[in-house]
Design a protein around this motif. Structure first.
Motif, PDB file in Angstrom:
ATOM      1  N   LEU A  66       0.826  -1.213   0.000  1.00 40.93           N
ATOM      2  CA  LEU A  66       0.000   0.000   0.000  1.00 40.93           C
ATOM      3  C   LEU A  66       0.857   1.259   0.000  1.00 40.93           C
ATOM      4  N   GLU A  67       1.900   1.291   0.816  1.00 38.53           N
ATOM      5  CA  GLU A  67       2.753   2.480   0.866  1.00 38.53           C
ATOM      6  C   GLU A  67       3.544   2.673  -0.428  1.00 38.53           C
ATOM      7  N   LYS A  68       3.960   1.580  -1.059  1.00 40.64           N
ATOM      8  CA  LYS A  68       4.680   1.686  -2.330  1.00 40.64           C
ATOM      9  C   LYS A  68       3.779   2.208  -3.444  1.00 40.64           C
ATOM     10  N   VAL A  69       2.523   1.767  -3.438  1.00 38.65           N
ATOM     11  CA  VAL A  69       1.605   2.062  -4.542  1.00 38.65           C
ATOM     12  C   VAL A  69       0.801   3.341  -4.299  1.00 38.65           C
ATOM     13  N   ARG A  70       0.636   3.724  -3.038  1.00 40.08           N
ATOM     14  CA  ARG A  70      -0.221   4.863  -2.697  1.00 40.08           C
ATOM     15  C   ARG A  70       0.041   6.122  -3.546  1.00 40.08           C
ATOM     16  N   PRO A  71       1.286   6.559  -3.745  1.00 39.20           N
ATOM     17  CA  PRO A  71       1.490   7.796  -4.520  1.00 39.20           C
ATOM     18  C   PRO A  71       0.945   7.720  -5.955  1.00 39.20           C
ATOM     19  N   PHE A  72       0.858   6.524  -6.506  1.00 36.00           N
ATOM     20  CA  PHE A  72       0.401   6.365  -7.883  1.00 36.00           C
ATOM     21  C   PHE A  72      -1.115   6.263  -7.998  1.00 36.00           C
ATOM     22  N   ILE A  73      -1.803   5.923  -6.894  1.00 33.13           N
ATOM     23  CA  ILE A  73      -3.250   5.702  -6.989  1.00 33.13           C
ATOM     24  C   ILE A  73      -4.074   6.649  -6.124  1.00 33.13           C
ATOM     25  N   LEU A  74      -3.426   7.550  -5.422  1.00 34.60           N
ATOM     26  CA  LEU A  74      -4.146   8.509  -4.590  1.00 34.60           C
ATOM     27  C   LEU A  74      -4.848   9.526  -5.480  1.00 34.60           C
ATOM     28  N   LYS A  75      -6.149   9.656  -5.323  1.00 35.63           N
ATOM     29  CA  LYS A  75      -6.953  10.583  -6.119  1.00 35.63           C
ATOM     30  C   LYS A  75      -7.573  11.627  -5.200  1.00 35.63           C
ATOM     31  N   GLN A  76      -7.859  12.786  -5.763  1.00 33.94           N
ATOM     32  CA  GLN A  76      -8.474  13.874  -5.004  1.00 33.94           C
ATOM     33  C   GLN A  76      -9.991  13.770  -5.046  1.00 33.94           C
ATOM     34  N   ALA A 117     -13.335  10.465  -3.834  1.00 32.00           N
ATOM     35  CA  ALA A 117     -12.478   9.542  -4.586  1.00 32.00           C
ATOM     36  C   ALA A 117     -12.418   8.197  -3.878  1.00 32.00           C
ATOM     37  N   ILE A 118     -12.165   7.141  -4.659  1.00 31.48           N
ATOM     38  CA  ILE A 118     -11.967   5.814  -4.084  1.00 31.48           C
ATOM     39  C   ILE A 118     -10.604   5.815  -3.404  1.00 31.48           C
ATOM     40  N   THR A 119     -10.562   5.398  -2.169  1.00 32.68           N
ATOM     41  CA  THR A 119      -9.319   5.449  -1.389  1.00 32.68           C
ATOM     42  C   THR A 119      -8.298   4.443  -1.921  1.00 32.68           C
ATOM     43  N   PRO A 120      -7.013   4.688  -1.688  1.00 28.23           N
ATOM     44  CA  PRO A 120      -5.994   3.716  -2.088  1.00 28.23           C
ATOM     45  C   PRO A 120      -6.220   2.335  -1.462  1.00 28.23           C
ATOM     46  N   GLU A 121      -6.677   2.310  -0.203  1.00 31.01           N
ATOM     47  CA  GLU A 121      -6.948   1.038   0.458  1.00 31.01           C
ATOM     48  C   GLU A 121      -8.029   0.251  -0.282  1.00 31.01           C
ATOM     49  N   ALA A 122      -9.086   0.932  -0.674  1.00 27.80           N
ATOM     50  CA  ALA A 122     -10.181   0.269  -1.395  1.00 27.80           C
ATOM     51  C   ALA A 122      -9.722  -0.177  -2.784  1.00 27.80           C
ATOM     52  N   ARG A 123      -8.881   0.631  -3.420  1.00 36.83           N
ATOM     53  CA  ARG A 123      -8.364   0.258  -4.745  1.00 36.83           C
ATOM     54  C   ARG A 123      -7.508  -1.002  -4.666  1.00 36.83           C
ATOM     55  N   LEU A 180     -14.860   0.010 -11.197  1.00 34.27           N
ATOM     56  CA  LEU A 180     -13.897  -1.087 -11.078  1.00 34.27           C
ATOM     57  C   LEU A 180     -13.178  -1.325 -12.406  1.00 34.27           C
ATOM     58  N   GLY A 181     -13.900  -1.174 -13.510  1.00 32.69           N
ATOM     59  CA  GLY A 181     -13.300  -1.356 -14.835  1.00 32.69           C
ATOM     60  C   GLY A 181     -12.196  -0.361 -15.123  1.00 32.69           C
ATOM     61  N   LYS A 182     -12.225   0.768 -14.453  1.00 35.90           N
ATOM     62  CA  LYS A 182     -11.159   1.765 -14.608  1.00 35.90           C
ATOM     63  C   LYS A 182     -10.123   1.639 -13.485  1.00 35.90           C
ATOM     64  N   THR A 183     -10.595   1.387 -12.280  1.00 35.55           N
ATOM     65  CA  THR A 183      -9.742   1.349 -11.095  1.00 35.55           C
ATOM     66  C   THR A 183      -8.762   0.175 -11.105  1.00 35.55           C
ATOM     67  N   ILE A 184      -9.233  -1.012 -11.441  1.00 37.59           N
ATOM     68  CA  ILE A 184      -8.378  -2.201 -11.375  1.00 37.59           C
ATOM     69  C   ILE A 184      -7.220  -2.128 -12.369  1.00 37.59           C
ATOM     70  N   PRO A 185      -7.455  -1.795 -13.652  1.00 37.25           N
ATOM     71  CA  PRO A 185      -6.295  -1.654 -14.546  1.00 37.25           C
ATOM     72  C   PRO A 185      -5.323  -0.554 -14.108  1.00 37.25           C
ATOM     73  N   GLU A 186      -5.850   0.571 -13.613  1.00 36.90           N
ATOM     74  CA  GLU A 186      -4.969   1.643 -13.117  1.00 36.90           C
ATOM     75  C   GLU A 186      -4.109   1.148 -11.956  1.00 36.90           C
ATOM     76  N   THR A 187      -4.717   0.390 -11.045  1.00 43.53           N
ATOM     77  CA  THR A 187      -3.993  -0.103  -9.877  1.00 43.53           C
ATOM     78  C   THR A 187      -2.958  -1.149 -10.280  1.00 43.53           C
ATOM     79  N   CYS A 188      -3.299  -2.006 -11.223  1.00 43.53           N
ATOM     80  CA  CYS A 188      -2.322  -2.997 -11.709  1.00 43.53           C
ATOM     81  C   CYS A 188      -1.107  -2.292 -12.309  1.00 43.53           C
ATOM     82  N   LYS A 189      -1.334  -1.262 -13.102  1.00 41.85           N
ATOM     83  CA  LYS A 189      -0.222  -0.506 -13.688  1.00 41.85           C
ATOM     84  C   LYS A 189       0.608   0.156 -12.597  1.00 41.85           C
ATOM     85  N   ALA A 190      -0.072   0.666 -11.570  1.00 37.32           N
ATOM     86  CA  ALA A 190       0.642   1.316 -10.460  1.00 37.32           C
ATOM     87  C   ALA A 190       1.485   0.309  -9.681  1.00 37.32           C
TER      88      ALA A 190
END
Length: 198
Positions: free
Chosen positions: A27-37, A44-50, A78-88
């Motif tokens: 979570l800490e490694k990925v958080r900067p890439f998936i944190l949304k305003q 926004a969907i939280t990094p934890e939920a993503r 989810l269709g947008k969030t999951i691919p974004e999180t995988c890339k992150a």
């Protein structure tokens, strides 16, 4: 929402046998890439939920329709969030976990490990491909159709003696032969041009 998130977190910890430390590390490694305003319209969907939704999707292979009940996130999101999180995840961890050898010493260590662990001398790694079934794209009937009789993309993996990935690639259309898949990759080009430091 917190109750559902707690359920998902417990589920993906069980799926992956991940300790709290590993989950927090990821979570800490990925958080900067998936944190949304948050916006005026919605939170926004939280990094934890993503992370929870993505790990559950990867572990269980559930559809977005099914995941919406456990994550309280719409299938469209989810269709947008999951691919974004995988890339992150890939972006955050690739330097640490996908280390492609760049020197002859690194290749020699891999070869030494193969000999000592598997009694297989002068081996620089294991390379294999796997056809991953996909739904046929509407306008590409034969492009992804493989010789096994279904539509696929090829996952190509290259591992060292410890079964850790050195290189992974996915996306080549299933119609291409194994040799053709390898020829399209950076590994083959560098090998052919003598740039691998073997």
């Amino acid at each position: 929402y917190p109750v559902a998130l707690s359920y998902v977190e417990d589920d993906y910890k069980n799926c992956f046998r991940m300790s709290d430390e590993n989950v927090n590390y990821l979570l800490e490694k990925v958080r900067p890439f998936i944190l949304k305003q948050d916006t005026v319209v919605q939170n926004a969907i939280t990094p934890e939920a993503r992370i929870a939704a993505t790990l559950r999707f990867l572990a269980r292979g559930r559809s977005f329709e099914d995941l919406k009940f456990a994550t309280i996130i719409s299938p469209q999101a989810l269709g947008k969030t999951i691919p974004e999180t995988c890339k992150a995840i890939y972006k955050a961890l690739k330097q640490e976990y996908l280390k492609f050898p760049t020197s002859s010493q690194e290749w020699q260590k891999i070869a030494t490990d193969f000999e000592s662990m598997w009694n297989f001398p002068n081996c620089g790694g294991c390379l294999d491909g796997k056809h991953v079934a996909i739904v046929k794209p509407a306008d590409e009937w034969s492009y992804y159709f493989n010789n096994k009789g279904y539509h696929s993309v090829v996952l190509l993996g290259f591992v060292d003696a410890n079964l850790e990935f050195i290189m992974a690639d996915i996306g080549c259309n299933g119609r291409v032969s194994d040799g053709g898949v390898i020829e399209e990759k950076m590994f083959h080009r560098k090998l052919k041009n003598g740039e691998l430091a073997l």
